[in-house]
Design an enzyme around this catalytic site. Sequence first.
Site, mmCIF file in Angstrom:
data_model
loop_
_atom_site.group_PDB
_atom_site.id
_atom_site.type_symbol
_atom_site.label_atom_id
_atom_site.label_comp_id
_atom_site.label_asym_id
_atom_site.label_seq_id
_atom_site.Cartn_x
_atom_site.Cartn_y
_atom_site.Cartn_z
ATOM 1 N N CYS A 1 38.356 45.681 33.117
ATOM 2 C CA CYS A 1 39.318 46.040 34.165
ATOM 3 C C CYS A 1 38.579 46.494 35.416
ATOM 4 O O CYS A 1 37.808 47.466 35.374
ATOM 5 C CB CYS A 1 40.248 47.149 33.683
ATOM 6 N N HIS B 1 36.014 37.162 31.003
ATOM 7 C CA HIS B 1 36.661 36.777 32.257
ATOM 8 C C HIS B 1 35.538 36.363 33.204
ATOM 9 O O HIS B 1 34.676 37.180 33.533
ATOM 10 C CB HIS B 1 37.455 37.945 32.850
#
Length: 316
Positions: free
Chosen positions: A115, A185
């Site tokens: 995040c 990611h």
Amino acid sequence: MTGDIVETKQCQIKDAMDLFHSGQVVKISAPMVRYSKLAFRTLVRKYSCDLCYTPMIVAADFVRSAKARDSEFTTNKVGDHPLIVQFAAKEAQVLCDAARIVCPFADGIDINCGCPQRWAMAEGYGACLINKPELVRDMVRHVRNQIDNPRFSVSIKIRIHEDLKRTVDLCQKAEATGVSWITVHGRSVEERHQPVHYDAIKIIKQSISIPIVANGDIKTLKDAENVHHLTGADGIMVARGLLANPAMFAGYEETPLKCIQDWVDIALEHGTPFTCFHHHLIYMMEQITSKQEKKVFNVLSSTSAVLDYLKDHYCV
């Protein structure tokens, strides 16, 4: 449906690790704040999604507060499996305590190491953990040592470093510690809308032997198939693409009306709050409504108004 991403028969799957040894690409619904709740997970599972994550939960709050546990984590034993609970954590024992609470109800936990939001990184959560491989190692080891169930998975979700060698090193250390799989990611912490570095995911995949899940800018089943072929990833994780089309993994180009009806039925059955119920429909109907229709639909302010609109315009 084409390529290697084909429907997996859920009845044959016992837990998350079985999926990664099924010989097929695992189709995964990403952890999304506010959106990856039980009702939405129930919907995407009807449309060929193999594995679902909860929204990110702050482990310290979850352990400390019964109210947080009740509001942040809801599941059922009927069909909400395999299920991964994603935690934000920075202390090994706190993460382990949170894992112990959810262990009877989930198939594994995931440590959020990706995040990029400022609040998360300021608190020591999320993407700052990619620079703390020893802490990640300690958190994984604590869970592995204190959770008795050997089938309970422990995974991590990361972003990449500017210097990819550091990411490969992190992944190799995580593998040695006993991580079940790693979701990558393919952007750095600083990157938001830049192209995803699928080549980096491929290099990471070639550097370790545990499963790798590719994540980032996958909006259609064709995208998922292309990313699989580009990276060799064992799984494909989708976030916004599934919000826009929860039937994506089943091969639909846009949200079918049957899926909208399913969402209405599921959301009402689960008592989904209006704002969440409405926002999901706004996402789902983006491609099938005109600009004028959006102006009307997006400002509806009650469940009854939404239901009347859907009945009048789409016979749903």
